[in-house]
Design a protein around this motif. Sequence first.
Motif, PDB file in Angstrom:
ATOM      1  N   PRO A 172      68.236  41.304 100.463  1.00  0.00           N
ATOM      2  CA  PRO A 172      67.056  41.978  99.913  1.00  0.00           C
ATOM      3  C   PRO A 172      67.122  43.472 100.189  1.00  0.00           C
ATOM      4  CG  PRO A 172      66.497  40.918 101.979  1.00  0.00           C
ATOM      5  CD  PRO A 172      67.906  40.488 101.657  1.00  0.00           C
ATOM      6  N   ALA A 173      66.467  44.248  99.352  1.00  0.00           N
ATOM      7  CA  ALA A 173      66.414  45.690  99.558  1.00  0.00           C
ATOM      8  C   ALA A 173      65.765  45.993 100.906  1.00  0.00           C
ATOM      9  CB  ALA A 173      65.622  46.351  98.428  1.00  0.00           C
ATOM     10  N   GLY A 174      66.327  46.946 101.602  1.00  0.00           N
ATOM     11  CA  GLY A 174      65.779  47.335 102.891  1.00  0.00           C
ATOM     12  C   GLY A 174      66.073  46.362 104.009  1.00  0.00           C
ATOM     13  N   PHE A 175      67.118  45.545 103.843  1.00  0.00           N
ATOM     14  CA  PHE A 175      67.405  44.517 104.847  1.00  0.00           C
ATOM     15  C   PHE A 175      67.729  45.106 106.214  1.00  0.00           C
ATOM     16  CE2 PHE A 175      71.441  45.645 102.994  1.00  0.00           C
ATOM     17  CZ  PHE A 175      72.331  45.635 104.059  1.00  0.00           C
ATOM     18  N   GLU A 176      68.302  46.326 106.231  1.00  0.00           N
ATOM     19  CA  GLU A 176      68.647  46.938 107.514  1.00  0.00           C
ATOM     20  C   GLU A 176      67.405  47.137 108.371  1.00  0.00           C
ATOM     21  OE1 GLU A 176      69.058  48.380 104.510  1.00  0.00           O
ATOM     22  OE2 GLU A 176      70.969  49.469 104.362  1.00  0.00           O
TER      23      GLU A 176
END
Length: 228
Positions: free
Chosen positions: A39-43
Amino acid sequence: MPGVTVLDGPRGRARQMNAGAAAARGDVLLFLHADTTLPAGFEAVIERALVDPGVVGGRFDVRLDNPGWPYRVIGGLMNGRSRLSGISTGDQGLFVRRAVFEAPGGFPDIPLMEDVEFTRRLKRRGRVAALRERVVTSARKWEREGVLRTILLMWTLRFLYACGVSPARLHRWYYPRLGVAAVALLLGLGAADAGAQTPPVAPPWRRWTCCASPRPSDPMRCHRAGSR
């Protein structure tokens, strides 16, 4: 790809991921199948989960890329089973603190069920985060082999493993029947851009490491992204 280092490794998925982890420089490692999208922003999601020092690692919820209702049910069952048991599989995006990963020697050197055995050991070391954010993984295994047949096969393998059947024997039975192998990616929290779908938000002192693990019978190719 610029800033990528290719490594050759031994046969066997557990050995390949351990070799990739040894080459990584991040203090958090993320293991991901190649047919799974983060998913976007997983970090940032992973970093928030690890703010609590009692959390040793975790995994994402999963959704299959086929919108049909049987596949939505499969995803829901996978998430519920994992949340209740604390046991996760590679297609859920496993992440772990490096120190915790290295303490027991990484993934056990077995030809099958290495992710199940690893997460079983992981939950003994501390709390495992079950993130609600979802990775999206391919449904082709269920589409090709059939939903009921694949579910029956997976649960049979797990049952036999729990009963003490050796992973080597399960491996010989599993791969000739399915004819597929999981391809894994190893990501260690770091700095390089993980792709257009996942804008980098990790701090500059970290480094992303990406390790592509082919069929367990093939050599490993590990791609390590350089720091910013």
